[in-house]
Enzyme design. Sequence first.
Site, PDB file in Angstrom:
ATOM      1  N   HIS A 313      42.092  71.464  85.901  1.00  0.00           N
ATOM      2  CA  HIS A 313      41.617  70.789  86.652  1.00  0.00           C
ATOM      3  C   HIS A 313      42.050  70.833  88.088  1.00  0.00           C
ATOM      4  CE1 HIS A 313      39.036  67.717  88.785  1.00  0.00           C
ATOM      5  NE2 HIS A 313      38.142  67.759  87.498  1.00  0.00           N
ATOM      6  N   ASP A 371      35.405  67.935  79.784  1.00  0.00           N
ATOM      7  CA  ASP A 371      34.465  68.770  79.281  1.00  0.00           C
ATOM      8  C   ASP A 371      34.816  69.393  77.495  1.00  0.00           C
ATOM      9  OD1 ASP A 371      32.208  69.032  80.864  1.00  0.00           O
ATOM     10  OD2 ASP A 371      33.665  70.252  82.056  1.00  0.00           O
TER      11      ASP A 371
HETATM   12  N1  CMC Z   1      42.953  78.919  81.504  1.00  0.00           N
HETATM   13  C1  CMC Z   1      44.017  79.462  81.587  1.00  0.00           C
HETATM   14  N2  CMC Z   1      44.545  79.444  82.617  1.00  0.00           N
HETATM   15  C2  CMC Z   1      44.224  78.540  83.757  1.00  0.00           C
HETATM   16  C3  CMC Z   1      43.247  77.803  83.426  1.00  0.00           C
HETATM   17  C4  CMC Z   1      42.455  77.864  82.131  1.00  0.00           C
HETATM   18  N3  CMC Z   1      41.512  77.046  81.822  1.00  0.00           N
HETATM   19  N4  CMC Z   1      42.876  76.833  84.502  1.00  0.00           N
HETATM   20  C5  CMC Z   1      43.857  77.227  85.365  1.00  0.00           C
HETATM   21  N5  CMC Z   1      44.770  78.331  84.876  1.00  0.00           N
HETATM   22  C6  CMC Z   1      45.797  78.995  85.563  1.00  0.00           C
HETATM   23  C7  CMC Z   1      45.421  80.086  86.564  1.00  0.00           C
HETATM   24  O1  CMC Z   1      45.345  81.190  85.821  1.00  0.00           O
HETATM   25  C8  CMC Z   1      46.604  79.947  87.344  1.00  0.00           C
HETATM   26  O2  CMC Z   1      47.491  80.590  87.031  1.00  0.00           O
HETATM   27  P1  CMC Z   1      48.728  81.391  88.130  1.00  0.00           P
HETATM   28  O3  CMC Z   1      49.258  80.370  88.941  1.00  0.00           O
HETATM   29  O4  CMC Z   1      49.440  82.077  87.120  1.00  0.00           O
HETATM   30  O5  CMC Z   1      47.842  82.436  88.700  1.00  0.00           O
HETATM   31  C9  CMC Z   1      46.877  78.414  87.474  1.00  0.00           C
HETATM   32  O6  CMC Z   1      46.587  77.819  86.222  1.00  0.00           O
HETATM   33  C10 CMC Z   1      46.184  77.738  88.561  1.00  0.00           C
HETATM   34  O7  CMC Z   1      44.652  77.948  88.439  1.00  0.00           O
HETATM   35  P2  CMC Z   1      43.697  77.870  89.567  1.00  0.00           P
HETATM   36  O8  CMC Z   1      42.433  78.569  89.023  1.00  0.00           O
HETATM   37  O9  CMC Z   1      44.326  78.192  90.987  1.00  0.00           O
HETATM   38  O10 CMC Z   1      43.260  76.181  89.639  1.00  0.00           O
HETATM   39  P3  CMC Z   1      42.078  75.649  90.371  1.00  0.00           P
HETATM   40  O11 CMC Z   1      42.389  74.118  90.637  1.00  0.00           O
HETATM   41  O12 CMC Z   1      41.212  76.543  91.390  1.00  0.00           O
HETATM   42  O13 CMC Z   1      41.025  75.739  89.115  1.00  0.00           O
HETATM   43  C11 CMC Z   1      39.599  75.027  87.381  1.00  0.00           C
HETATM   44  C12 CMC Z   1      40.624  74.516  88.299  1.00  0.00           C
HETATM   45  C13 CMC Z   1      38.950  73.709  86.558  1.00  0.00           C
HETATM   46  C14 CMC Z   1      38.392  75.659  88.126  1.00  0.00           C
HETATM   47  C15 CMC Z   1      40.354  75.867  86.220  1.00  0.00           C
HETATM   48  O14 CMC Z   1      41.300  75.109  85.852  1.00  0.00           O
HETATM   49  C16 CMC Z   1      39.392  76.490  85.175  1.00  0.00           C
HETATM   50  O15 CMC Z   1      38.764  77.413  85.257  1.00  0.00           O
HETATM   51  N6  CMC Z   1      39.246  75.777  84.014  1.00  0.00           N
HETATM   52  C17 CMC Z   1      38.544  75.974  83.101  1.00  0.00           C
HETATM   53  C18 CMC Z   1      36.959  75.771  83.324  1.00  0.00           C
HETATM   54  C19 CMC Z   1      36.846  74.148  83.258  1.00  0.00           C
HETATM   55  O16 CMC Z   1      37.193  73.521  82.231  1.00  0.00           O
HETATM   56  N7  CMC Z   1      36.271  73.579  84.252  1.00  0.00           N
HETATM   57  C20 CMC Z   1      35.801  72.069  83.979  1.00  0.00           C
HETATM   58  C21 CMC Z   1      36.201  71.367  85.047  1.00  0.00           C
HETATM   59  S1  CMC Z   1      36.310  69.541  84.771  1.00  0.00           S
HETATM   60  C22 CMC Z   1      34.802  69.118  84.996  1.00  0.00           C
HETATM   61  C23 CMC Z   1      34.255  68.982  86.301  1.00  0.00           C
HETATM   62  O17 CMC Z   1      34.854  67.881  87.094  1.00  0.00           O
HETATM   63  O18 CMC Z   1      33.635  69.693  86.793  1.00  0.00           O
END
Ligand code: CMC
Length: 437
Positions: A313, A371
Site C-alpha cells: 500500500h 483487498d
Molecule cells: N507485490 C510485489 N512487489 C511489490 C508489491 C506487490 N504487491 N507492491 C509493491 N512491491 C514492491 C515494488 O516492486 C517495489 O520494489 P523495488 O523497491 O524493489 O522496486 C516496492 O515494493 C515499492 O513498490 P511501489 O510500486 O513503489 O509502491 P507504491 O506505493 O507505488 O504502490 C501499490 C502501492 C498498492 C500500487 C502496490 O503495492 C501494488 O501494486 N499492490 C498490489 C495491488 C493492490 O493490492 N492494490 C490495492 C491497494 S489497497 C486498496 C486501495 O486502497 O485502493
Amino acid sequence: MSDSGKKKNTVTITDNATGKSYEMPVMEGTIGPRVFDIRKLYGDSGMFTYDPGFMSTASCESRITYIDGDAGILLYRGYPIEQLAEKSDFIEVSYLLMHGELPNAAQRKTFEHNITYHSMVHEQMAWLFRGFRRDAHPMAVMCGVVGAMSAFYHDSTDINDPHQRMVASHRLVAKMPTLAAMAYKYSVGQPFMYPRNDLKYAENFLRMTFGVPAEDYKVNKVLADAMDKIFILHADHEQNASTSTVRLASSSGANPFACIAAGIASLWGPAHGGANQAVLEMLMEIGSVDKVSEFLRQVKDKNSNVRLMGFGHRVYKNFDPRAAVLRKSCQEVLEALGVQNEPLLKLAMELERIAREDDYFVKRKLYPNVDFYSGIILRAMGFPMSMFTVLFALARTVGWVAQWNEMIADPAQKIGRPRQLFTGSKQRDFVPMAKRG
Ligand code: CMC
C-alpha cells in the site's frame, strides 16, 4: 477552512545555482506530518516542485479521514475504523463522514429517511441499461449510468447551491446500491428489483441483487452485517487516486454525478479498487498451497511483472487495519455459510504466512491490504468477481461525496492545474513532407 493549519515555523530552501534562498511557511495539522506551503514558490523563484504520484505532496486540507500508515491507524473524523466496524453501521458512518459528528437519534432518523427515500432511480434509467451489452463489465456500466444521472437529476447539479449539493449527495449514496444491483441483474438477465423502504441499507442492496420478484427474499443477518461492515471499511480513505480524481474533476465546477463517474473510472484500475478481483484471480491461478513458493519466486523476479495482489500500500507500511477486520469477518461469514474449508481461504492464509516471513516483503514493508480478504467473502456471499469493484465503488461513494462537499465549501479551492517538467523538443520550425526523413 484553508490556511487554518497554524503557521509556526518556516522552511528555507536554497538554490545552490543562484545562491538565493526562499522561505516557506510550515503548516501544522492536528495530527500527521507538517507540510510546507509552496504556493508562492513559483512566483518567488520561478521553480516548480516535481512529485509524480504525489509521494510527498498534500494536495488539500481535509478534516475527514486520517491515516497513519506506519502505525496502521485509520480514523474517520477521529474514530478508529475498528470501533466503527464493530459498534456502528454504514448509515451512521455515512452521516459521520458527511457531517463531521456521529448523529443523535433525531439526526440519524432524518438522515436514514433521506437516504431510504431517494433509493429509487428514474424509471427511464432502466432503458439506459438496455443500451449496454449483457456481457459488459459492470464497472463499465456503472461509469455510464452514474455519469448519466446528471441527465436525470438536473435539479441537483448547481454546485453553488448548498441545498442542491446535499440533495445530490443523498441521491448518490441512496441510488448507488440500486444502480449496482441493476448492473448485476442486467448481466444475468433477471428483472430489476425495486428498493424497499423497510429494509436497512445493506439488506436492501442484497435483496435487490439476489432477490427475484417471484418470491420473498429472506435477509441473512450474518451476510447483511458482513456487507455493512465491508461498506464501512471501504467508505473513505483520504486522498487516494479515485478521491483525488473526484476532487480534480470537480475543481472545474463539473456536476457531482459526472465527477463521481470519474471517481468510479479511477477506482476500476487493478492498482486501486480492481485489486480485489485481481486477488481472487491470482488465488485461482495459483490453485494450491504447494504452488505458493513458485508463485512467490515469480513475484520477486523483477523481470516478471507479477505482483502479489492484495499486498502493499502506498500509505500503510505496517499493516492495513481494514485487512485485520476483514480477515476475522471472512472467517465468520464462511462459518455462517458452512464453508469453513473454503480452499481459497486456506490458500490465502498460507500465502500471507509465507509472504510475511519472506525477506522481500518484510524489507519493502508489504502487508496484506483491504483487498486481500474481501474477495473471498464476496465470492462466498455469491457475488461474481466482476461485481467486486462495483461494491467498492458503492461503499466509497459516501467518501467521495463527503470530500467533494468539503472541497466545494473550501474558500481556498481553485481549479486543479498541475504543472510539469518539460523534456520534449524545444521550439522548432515546421518541416514540409518533402523534407521529412
Ligand atoms: N507485490 C510485489 N512487489 C511489490 C508489491 C506487490 N504487491 N507492491 C509493491 N512491491 C514492491 C515494488 O516492486 C517495489 O520494489 P523495488 O523497491 O524493489 O522496486 C516496492 O515494493 C515499492 O513498490 P511501489 O510500486 O513503489 O509502491 P507504491 O506505493 O507505488 O504502490 C501499490 C502501492 C498498492 C500500487 C502496490 O503495492 C501494488 O501494486 N499492490 C498490489 C495491488 C493492490 O493490492 N492494490 C490495492 C491497494 S489497497 C486498496 C486501495 O486502497 O485502493
